[in-house]
Scaffold this motif. Structure first.
Motif, PDB file in Angstrom:
ATOM      1  N   ALA A 148       0.812  -1.216   0.000  1.00  0.00           N
ATOM      2  CA  ALA A 148       0.000   0.000   0.000  1.00  0.00           C
ATOM      3  C   ALA A 148       0.845   1.265   0.000  1.00  0.00           C
ATOM      4  O   ALA A 148       0.526   2.236  -0.692  1.00  0.00           O
ATOM      5  CB  ALA A 148      -0.936  -0.015   1.214  1.00  0.00           C
ATOM      6  N   ASP A 149       1.933   1.281   0.782  1.00  0.00           N
ATOM      7  CA  ASP A 149       2.749   2.497   0.850  1.00  0.00           C
ATOM      8  C   ASP A 149       3.420   2.782  -0.488  1.00  0.00           C
ATOM      9  O   ASP A 149       3.499   3.949  -0.916  1.00  0.00           O
ATOM     10  CB  ASP A 149       3.816   2.344   1.943  1.00  0.00           C
ATOM     11  CG  ASP A 149       3.205   2.366   3.341  1.00  0.00           C
ATOM     12  OD1 ASP A 149       2.041   2.775   3.468  1.00  0.00           O
ATOM     13  OD2 ASP A 149       3.908   1.983   4.303  1.00  0.00           O
ATOM     14  N   LEU A 150       3.907   1.749  -1.162  1.00  0.00           N
ATOM     15  CA  LEU A 150       4.519   1.950  -2.475  1.00  0.00           C
ATOM     16  C   LEU A 150       3.487   2.430  -3.484  1.00  0.00           C
ATOM     17  O   LEU A 150       3.763   3.322  -4.301  1.00  0.00           O
ATOM     18  CB  LEU A 150       5.157   0.644  -2.966  1.00  0.00           C
ATOM     19  CG  LEU A 150       6.494   0.229  -2.349  1.00  0.00           C
ATOM     20  CD1 LEU A 150       6.999  -1.049  -3.003  1.00  0.00           C
ATOM     21  CD2 LEU A 150       7.524   1.336  -2.490  1.00  0.00           C
ATOM     22  N   ASP A 151       2.293   1.832  -3.434  1.00  0.00           N
ATOM     23  CA  ASP A 151       1.232   2.247  -4.356  1.00  0.00           C
ATOM     24  C   ASP A 151       0.876   3.710  -4.154  1.00  0.00           C
ATOM     25  O   ASP A 151       0.706   4.461  -5.119  1.00  0.00           O
ATOM     26  CB  ASP A 151      -0.009   1.372  -4.153  1.00  0.00           C
ATOM     27  CG  ASP A 151      -0.204   0.392  -5.293  1.00  0.00           C
ATOM     28  OD1 ASP A 151      -0.090   0.811  -6.452  1.00  0.00           O
ATOM     29  OD2 ASP A 151      -0.465  -0.786  -5.033  1.00  0.00           O
ATOM     30  N   ALA A 152       0.752   4.119  -2.889  1.00  0.00           N
ATOM     31  CA  ALA A 152       0.368   5.502  -2.601  1.00  0.00           C
ATOM     32  C   ALA A 152       1.452   6.472  -3.067  1.00  0.00           C
ATOM     33  O   ALA A 152       1.151   7.523  -3.661  1.00  0.00           O
ATOM     34  CB  ALA A 152       0.110   5.666  -1.109  1.00  0.00           C
ATOM     35  N   ALA A 153       2.717   6.131  -2.818  1.00  0.00           N
ATOM     36  CA  ALA A 153       3.814   7.008  -3.228  1.00  0.00           C
ATOM     37  C   ALA A 153       3.894   7.110  -4.750  1.00  0.00           C
ATOM     38  O   ALA A 153       4.093   8.198  -5.304  1.00  0.00           O
ATOM     39  CB  ALA A 153       5.135   6.489  -2.655  1.00  0.00           C
ATOM     40  N   ALA A 232      12.959   5.176   1.012  1.00  0.00           N
ATOM     41  CA  ALA A 232      12.559   4.974   2.403  1.00  0.00           C
ATOM     42  C   ALA A 232      11.506   3.872   2.520  1.00  0.00           C
ATOM     43  O   ALA A 232      11.595   2.998   3.393  1.00  0.00           O
ATOM     44  CB  ALA A 232      12.018   6.281   2.992  1.00  0.00           C
ATOM     45  N   GLU A 233      10.506   3.900   1.629  1.00  0.00           N
ATOM     46  CA  GLU A 233       9.459   2.874   1.677  1.00  0.00           C
ATOM     47  C   GLU A 233      10.030   1.494   1.354  1.00  0.00           C
ATOM     48  O   GLU A 233       9.679   0.501   2.001  1.00  0.00           O
ATOM     49  CB  GLU A 233       8.341   3.220   0.683  1.00  0.00           C
ATOM     50  CG  GLU A 233       7.486   4.420   1.067  1.00  0.00           C
ATOM     51  CD  GLU A 233       8.094   5.735   0.581  1.00  0.00           C
ATOM     52  OE1 GLU A 233       9.253   5.724   0.113  1.00  0.00           O
ATOM     53  OE2 GLU A 233       7.399   6.766   0.689  1.00  0.00           O
ATOM     54  N   ILE A 234      10.909   1.431   0.352  1.00  0.00           N
ATOM     55  CA  ILE A 234      11.500   0.150  -0.032  1.00  0.00           C
ATOM     56  C   ILE A 234      12.398  -0.383   1.080  1.00  0.00           C
ATOM     57  O   ILE A 234      12.345  -1.564   1.436  1.00  0.00           O
ATOM     58  CB  ILE A 234      12.274   0.288  -1.356  1.00  0.00           C
ATOM     59  CG1 ILE A 234      11.298   0.561  -2.508  1.00  0.00           C
ATOM     60  CG2 ILE A 234      13.083  -0.967  -1.646  1.00  0.00           C
ATOM     61  CD1 ILE A 234      11.963   0.870  -3.830  1.00  0.00           C
ATOM     62  N   SER A 236      12.161   0.182   4.229  1.00  0.00           N
ATOM     63  CA  SER A 236      11.319  -0.264   5.343  1.00  0.00           C
ATOM     64  C   SER A 236      10.757  -1.665   5.102  1.00  0.00           C
ATOM     65  O   SER A 236      10.745  -2.503   6.004  1.00  0.00           O
ATOM     66  CB  SER A 236      10.170   0.735   5.549  1.00  0.00           C
ATOM     67  OG  SER A 236       9.297   0.293   6.578  1.00  0.00           O
ATOM     68  N   LEU A 237      10.304  -1.921   3.881  1.00  0.00           N
ATOM     69  CA  LEU A 237       9.757  -3.246   3.552  1.00  0.00           C
ATOM     70  C   LEU A 237      10.842  -4.317   3.586  1.00  0.00           C
ATOM     71  O   LEU A 237      10.612  -5.418   4.089  1.00  0.00           O
ATOM     72  CB  LEU A 237       9.091  -3.202   2.182  1.00  0.00           C
ATOM     73  CG  LEU A 237       7.760  -2.451   2.116  1.00  0.00           C
ATOM     74  CD1 LEU A 237       7.382  -2.147   0.671  1.00  0.00           C
ATOM     75  CD2 LEU A 237       6.652  -3.273   2.788  1.00  0.00           C
ATOM     76  N   VAL A 238      12.021  -4.005   3.059  1.00  0.00           N
ATOM     77  CA  VAL A 238      13.112  -4.983   3.071  1.00  0.00           C
ATOM     78  C   VAL A 238      13.542  -5.268   4.499  1.00  0.00           C
ATOM     79  O   VAL A 238      13.763  -6.428   4.879  1.00  0.00           O
ATOM     80  CB  VAL A 238      14.306  -4.473   2.233  1.00  0.00           C
ATOM     81  CG1 VAL A 238      15.500  -5.411   2.376  1.00  0.00           C
ATOM     82  CG2 VAL A 238      13.915  -4.357   0.762  1.00  0.00           C
ATOM     83  N   SER A 239      13.632  -4.237   5.309  1.00  0.00           N
ATOM     84  CA  SER A 239      14.009  -4.422   6.715  1.00  0.00           C
ATOM     85  C   SER A 239      12.966  -5.237   7.468  1.00  0.00           C
ATOM     86  O   SER A 239      13.291  -6.115   8.264  1.00  0.00           O
ATOM     87  CB  SER A 239      14.204  -3.050   7.380  1.00  0.00           C
ATOM     88  OG  SER A 239      14.447  -3.191   8.763  1.00  0.00           O
ATOM     89  N   GLY A 240      11.693  -4.961   7.179  1.00  0.00           N
ATOM     90  CA  GLY A 240      10.612  -5.676   7.863  1.00  0.00           C
ATOM     91  C   GLY A 240      10.551  -7.148   7.522  1.00  0.00           C
ATOM     92  O   GLY A 240      10.031  -7.950   8.306  1.00  0.00           O
ATOM     93  N   ALA A 241      11.078  -7.526   6.359  1.00  0.00           N
ATOM     94  CA  ALA A 241      11.065  -8.937   5.963  1.00  0.00           C
ATOM     95  C   ALA A 241      12.034  -9.775   6.786  1.00  0.00           C
ATOM     96  O   ALA A 241      11.894 -10.994   6.870  1.00  0.00           O
ATOM     97  CB  ALA A 241      11.392  -9.071   4.476  1.00  0.00           C
TER      98      ALA A 241
END
Length: 463
Positions: A148-153, A232-234, A236-241
């Motif tokens: 969702a964050d990538l889509d919104a950005a 930043a969004e990318i 965050s997602l990589v870190s969260g994985a």
């Protein structure tokens, strides 16, 4: 279609706890007794359609999400693992798996985790064997391939670029030049041999091969812009994985960068509106958004924004030998693309001979689910002048009960009686007397009759 009991105790328990609700509070909200809710959460009672809809309304989620949260991936997920040759002598059928899930869901989940991790001992220590591609795919499917964050950005950036220029490629090039001091240069194949894209930071250039078509050039430029402006969004997602494997981290980052690029080419709200207006007619979507067939197909698997969901498509990409190079289940939970092998009766294998034609087919699996599929051959980028251009088949599909509004399904009889019976590859298929069969099914004893020859050389004991 036969009714199948649906157990989702573990998923409901997680939803309730995440909402800080007691069993008494949730039971009251659902207008059932706390004891009945307790039985549901312990998988001693199935979830009814009424309760499923009430839960979806209470927690604002897609009801199909619960199927993905079944312990071990549910009956289909556990059955796929039990098809491993190490279990051949046990002849475990679907009925036993259903009983296991009902009686001991946590034990089933534990089995799946152990099976997937494949623990092996070495010098007294246990080592986990990981396939980075499968790790990344598991993480993508955990998000149902919707970020969702990538889509919104990407959508916000697309609107901003659109105000400056109607040509997206030109707008991206201008953005890179003005804001990031990077220019785009298209170079001859002889200058970039065996290379489609190269970022030369010394020259501050994104160098693209002349072999790329316009849609691919725009996509590659969008990837670079996303890597810079959605970092930043990318990150965050990589870190969260929480991948321990650096290869998995890089593969996941590459997928997210490509996801952003697709979202920039096909902004969510505009793309979904166009899908609904055209009946998901892929050729029109290609023209309207300047995208390739494959780019549109992949985008269709991502439309899971809360409050504005598209149809739940799956996508698979195979070569002529049937090897899979891409598969995205999205929100479809389709077993059709999970198997290591596919049925030759599925017409995705025939599209290579008619590369410009979109093929559709209604197919029925052994679990009585029916799917409407759309397939087309696409060509990859060649190896240069006179080089071989790779060929792939793209398969899209969704549950037949959702396909009636599709442009590609117009005039089609979508009843299950009209579906082509197929399997998940011969080793996993127990359909009898199939003349296309190339191997006997696992977990079945072969029968012999010296006085009679059937349509297939493999006759076997059925259930």
């Amino acid at each position: 279609m036969a009714d199948r009991k649906f157990f989702a105790g573990a998923a409901i328990r997680r939803l309730r706890r995440a909402a800080n609700m007691t069993q008494v509070a949730l039971a009251d909200a659902l207008d059932i007794s706390p004891s009945y809710l307790n039985l549901i959460e312990r998988n001693q009672r199935p979830l009814s359609a009424r309760l499923l809809l009430l839960l979806a309304d209470r927690f604002d989620f897609d009801p199909r999400q619960l199927a993905a949260d079944e312990p071990g991936g549910g009956i289909d997920g556990i059955s796929r693992r039990l098809a491993d040759p190490m279990f051949d002598d046990l002849a475990i059928d679907r009925g036993e798996v259903e009983e296991w899930l009902s009686a001991a869901p946590n034990a089933a989940e534990a089995f799946v985790r152990l099976f997937d991790n494949r623990l092996t001992g070495q010098l007294g220590s246990a080592l986990e064997i990981f396939d980075p591609i499968q790790l990344v795919r598991k993480e993508i499917e955990r998000w149902r391939n919707h970020f969702a964050d990538l889509d919104a950005a990407a959508e916000a950036l697309a609107d901003e670029l659109r105000m400056g220029a109607a040509d997206l490629y030109g707008a991206i090039a201008e953005r890179l030049r003005v804001k990031h001091q990077l220019t785009i240069r298209v170079l001859p194949e002889t200058v970039l041999p065996e290379t489609l894209r190269r970022l030369d930071l010394h020259a501050r250039q994104l160098q693209l091969s002349e072999m790329l078509n316009p849609a691919s050039r725009t996509f590659q430029a969008a990837i670079l812009l996303g890597e810079i402006e959605a970092q930043a969004e990318i990150d965050s997602l990589v870190s969260g994985a929480k991948f321990q494997d650096t290869t998995a981290q890089r593969l996941y980052r590459r997928h997210l960068s490509s996801y952003f690029a697709a979202s920039l080419l096909m902004p969510y709200a505009r793309f979904l509106r166009a899908c609904e207006q055209t009946g998901y007619q892929i050729q029109v979507l290609q023209r309207r958004f300047g995208a390739s067939f494959e780019q549109v197909a992949h985008r269709l698997t991502t439309l899971q924004r809360v409050g504005a969901r598209g149809l739940p498509f799956f996508m698979i990409r195979i070569d002529r030998s049937g090897q899979v190079s891409k598969r995205f289940a999205g929100a479809s939970h389709a077993a059709l693309i999970e198997s290591a092998h596919r049925c030759p009766l599925w017409n995705i294998h025939r599209v290579f001979d008619q590369p410009l034609e979109v093929h559709s087919q209604l197919v029925a699996l052994e679990d009585e689910t029916t799917w409407f599929t759309i397939s087309r051959a696409v060509a990859g980028i060649g190896a240069g002048a006179g080089g071989y251009a790779p060929e792939f088949a793209i398969g899209l599909g969704l549950s037949a009960e959702l396909a009636s509004t599709l442009y590609h399904a117009r005039g089609k009889n979508l009843s299950s009686d009209n579906a082509k019976p197929i399997g998940l590859g011969c080793a996993a298929c127990t359909r009898v007397q199939c003349p296309q069969r190339s191997a006997p099914p696992k977990n079945r004893t072969i029968k012999f009759n010296e006085r009679k020859t059937g349509l297939t050389p493999y006759n076997f004991v059925s259930d």
